[in-house]
Design a protein around this motif. Structure first.
Motif: not given
Length: 793
Positions: A376-377, A282, A291, A380, A180, A191, A70, A287, A277-278
């Motif tokens: 995770a998307t 992720l 992180d 958050y 991000r 974003t 990623t 995600g 947003k992921k």
């Protein structure tokens, strides 16, 4: 006799002439200029397309199999100068480099400061002009070395001479990192605001310009995974608002914005960006894992690798996460969600339900698994990290540990006492477990708050259990004994022990002076709670939880985790606490967490108004914490707060013994499959039996000498002739009188010797007082199992 003159033949003859000095200086300067000219001729100008080719970062599971690739180059689109709004260019110039359009591209004073600091071994500093920042950002290598700084200087000079200012500005905004994962103004616009860069208004541009100072501390979403103290959403939002307003003001000063436009934007308010947003890769737990690993690496590497550098890609991050355990923890939580949590059927009780979880190897601190949320998307916040959910009674083991380590203070002594004045506490100590117990300071004074109100400690369900041992109080999770114990020992000592075990000394630990601190008003993360309980599992050796074993950059190691175990408290203390927590699982509130054939120690936790519930438990091989609470996960909603869980999941109330313990049990059964069971160490005796909360040491009981034969024939003859207590006065009966008589009531018979059978009550009479406690007539005696049988009524 004439002597030679010193000025002609002495020391002066060794000094070079001014012609020689001048020649040398001119020659040296010429040489420097030659080298400078050569260096200037050899360096090339940056190519934005090369800089845009950032690489992916690859994350690996604990078995070195790839988890996800990623970052790096996936969120950048180069746009022309004409597509960049003038408002963005104006905001950056006013904020970063007011003389950009007329300067040569370098700031001599800024360079001098940077070189001076590096020469004396100080911290390196970046360039201060937009041209210098462009040169720095356009280079994939981010090493802060003296030679690199000199090279950048020559490149900057060349860029300033050979490139048009419009091209420099466009390239700078196309290359810069905005947080991000967004590199370049176009990616940043999409974003943060879901639009193209050309559609941004001046207020939005002013905000995006603030991010160039460092998105970690200016993105309103916060970055607590990188800096849990300073990069919170609240602090970041405050910084961003201040800098946004300042940039608008600077633009007005520079005649780059009309005053009336600034007033309009201020009236409209801060242009709050969209929540993060992921990407799809992720989703699920990935995600949260990425992180967490990023945070661990960035906060612990010593190479100066920042979030911006990491975003350039090219790194291999080898984590501690075990895929099978992550999957099993996710499955255990999903089972409860699917079977019990019904937001459509019970919207008032089952909405906003959140679970968090973390599983740590107590022998190393390696984080094997976490549960951060359903996806995770879409959600958050990482629920395995700090969420603000109080831990409740799972904090009580730290109170017991503090009492065993530091001891109960002498009521006659001062506030601070040394070991000679305190008494080390044993789990066998007796404390009062009554509901609404009046809490006192260590010296016996009633504790009152700032309004003079006394503290009356309630127990769960308002149960009163009288005087019980601390072991039993932990077993039944009685609050009043542990609140009073915390006051006797000192809540500062409780805090010290909790931090020594592995909790962080963060803001949630700040209010550690109130009595309720001992029953879990703090809000540590599930990761930290699992790690701290792991300290008990290892007989007092503390290992900090970590999630990254090694990081490589293009094949070369740049980081390796160093294990630094610390002795938190003595073996005997930790092993005694484990034994007490083992009893909780075997006989107390933690029975749902039992694992057949395995030693398990753990503790349930529930908070006031049923706003959070926990179960934290461990075996010698794995320590796991599970939290549950209700909190709206839409961060745009104002005044979000924890909601009560009465009725959630169809349960009257939620306790640590309910869903959290069920998840813990289901996960641990699977996670430990194939692992040979291990036993906890047998604890050595520790401390003295002390009394607190009104419980007093019993007076020595005098031996009872029989003086006459009982009036009724016992069912069996004792091996020794029992003594007969002296009868009480005629109008009363003592508890131990097994022949009880008064003036008018009948005679009660004694209980059967050596059994629990009570005697028979006396015969009632129509007049006069009766024998105690029956009325009229004597009551039946209560068997007590002593050698004389129970007393008569």
């Amino acid at each position: 006799m004439d002597y030679p003159r010193a000025d002609k033949y002495g020391a002066r003859r060794w000094l070079p002439s001014w012609k020689l000095v001048s020649g040398l200086c001119i020659g040296f300067l010429g040489l420097l200029m030659g080298f400078a000219g050569l260096a200037y001729a050899m360096v090339g100008t940056p190519k934005v397309k090369d800089a845009a080719k950032a690489e992916n970062n690859v994350y690996y599971w604990a078995n070195d199999k790839q988890m996800v690739a990623t970052g790096g180059g996936t969120n950048r689109q180069i746009i022309d100068y004409s597509q960049i709004p003038a408002a963005m260019r104006n905001a950056v110039i006013s904020a970063e480099n007011k003389s950009f359009e007329t300067d040569s591209g370098i700031d001599p004073m800024g360079i001098a400061r940077a070189l001076y600091n590096m020469a004396k071994g100080g911290e390196t500093q970046g360039g201060s002009t937009i041209t210098q920042q462009y040169v720095k950002n356009s280079r994939l290598s981010q090493d802060q070395t003296l030679s690199r700084k000199f090279e950048e200087l020559f490149i900057t000079l060349k860029v300033g001479k050979t490139m048009d200012k419009k091209d420099i500005m466009a390239d700078y905004l196309n290359i810069s990192y905005y947080g991000r994962g967004a590199s370049g103004i176009q990616a940043a616009a999409r974003t943060y605001y879901g639009t193209d860069a050309r559609k941004l208004d001046a207020s939005q541009c002013a905000f995006l310009a603030t991010l160039l100072k460092g998105a970690t501390y200016y993105d309103p979403a916060g970055a607590p995974e990188y800096d849990p103290i300073q990069a919170t959403p609240a602090k970041n939002l405050e910084r961003a608002k201040k800098r946004w307003a300042w940039i608008l003001e600077e633009e007005v000063k520079d005649s780059r914005m009309k005053p009336e436009d600034r007033q309009k934007f201020l009236k409209l308010g801060f242009p709050m960006p969209d929540p993060p947003k992921k990407g799809a890769e992720l989703g699920g737990q990935i995600g949260y894992l990425v992180d967490l690993a990023k945070s661990n690496f960035l906060n612990n590497n010593t190479k100066g690798i920042t979030a911006d550098k990491l975003a350039q890609g090219g790194y291999e991050i080898h984590t501690t996460f075990v895929k099978s355990k992550v999957d099993k923890l996710n499955a255990a939580v999903k089972k409860v969600y699917d079977n019990k949590i019904k937001p459509k059927q019970r919207p008032t009780t089952d909405t906003h339900v959140q679970f968090g979880g973390a599983s740590v190897d107590p022998k190393t601190g390696a984080i094997a698994a976490i549960y951060g949320g359903q996806n995770a998307t879409t959600h958050y916040t990482n629920n395995a990290d700090t969420t603000g959910a109080q831990v409740g009674s799972t904090f009580k083991p730290f109170v017991l540990t503090a009492a065993m380590k530091y001891g109960k203070r002498d009521p006659a002594g001062g506030l601070v006492q040394d070991e000679s004045q305190t008494t080390k506490v044993s789990p066998k100590s007796i404390y009062n477990a009554d509901d609404l117990l009046k809490i006192k300071k260590y010296n016996g004074e009633v504790w009152t708050d700032e309004n003079g109100k006394e503290w009356l400690q309630s127990n769960d369900g308002h149960e009163s259990r009288g005087n019980i041992t601390l072991r039993e109080a932990m077993q039944w999770s009685a609050n009043s004994p542990y609140v009073q114990l915390g006051m006797d020992v000192g809540t500062d000592k409780v805090k010290d022990v909790a931090i020594a075990a592995g909790l962080r000394d963060d803001s949630s630990m700040a209010d550690s002076t109130v009595p309720s601190f001992s029953i879990g008003t703090s809000q540590p993360s599930a990761i930290r709670m699992a790690g701290a309980y792991g300290t008990f599992a290892t007989s007092g050796m503390q290992h900090d939880p970590y999630s990254v074993e090694e990081v490589k950059y293009r094949g070369e190691p740049v980081y390796q985790h160093k294990k630094v175990p610390k002795r938190a408290f003595a073996n005997a203390i930790a092993d005694n606490v484990t034994d007490v927590l083992k009893n909780v699982v075997e006989k107390g509130t933690g029975t749902p967490a039992q694992l057949p054939g395995r030693d398990v120690a753990g503790k349930t936790g529930t908070t006031d108004d049923n706003k959070s519930a926990w179960f934290v438990g461990y075996t010698p091989q794995l320590s796991t914490a599970i939290s549950m609470y209700r909190l709206d996960d839409n961060e745009k909603h104002k005044n979000r707060k924890f909601e009560k869980m009465y009725g959630t999941g169809g349960e009257r109330t939620i306790h640590g013994a309910s869903f959290p313990a069920q998840i813990w049990h289901d996960y641990m059964i699977e996670a430990l499959k194939g692992k040979t069971p291990e036993s906890f160490p047998k604890p050595e005796p520790w401390g003295d039996t002390v009394y607190g909360g009104g419980a007093k040491s019993p007076s020595p009981t005098p031996s009872i000498v029989p003086s006459e034969t009982p009036s009724s024939t016992p069912s069996s003859t004792p091996s020794t002739t029992p003594s007969v207590p002296t009868p009480n006065p005629s109008n009363s009966c003592g508890a131990w009188d097994w022949n009880c008589q008064n003036n008018n009531g009948g005679t009660g018979t004694g209980g059967t010797p050596g059994t629990t059978s009570g005697g028979t009550g006396g015969t009632p009479t129509p007049t006069g007082p009766s024998s105690s406690p029956g009325n009229p007539g004597g009551g039946n005696g209560n068997g007590s199992g002593n050698i004389f049988g129970g007393p008569a009524g």
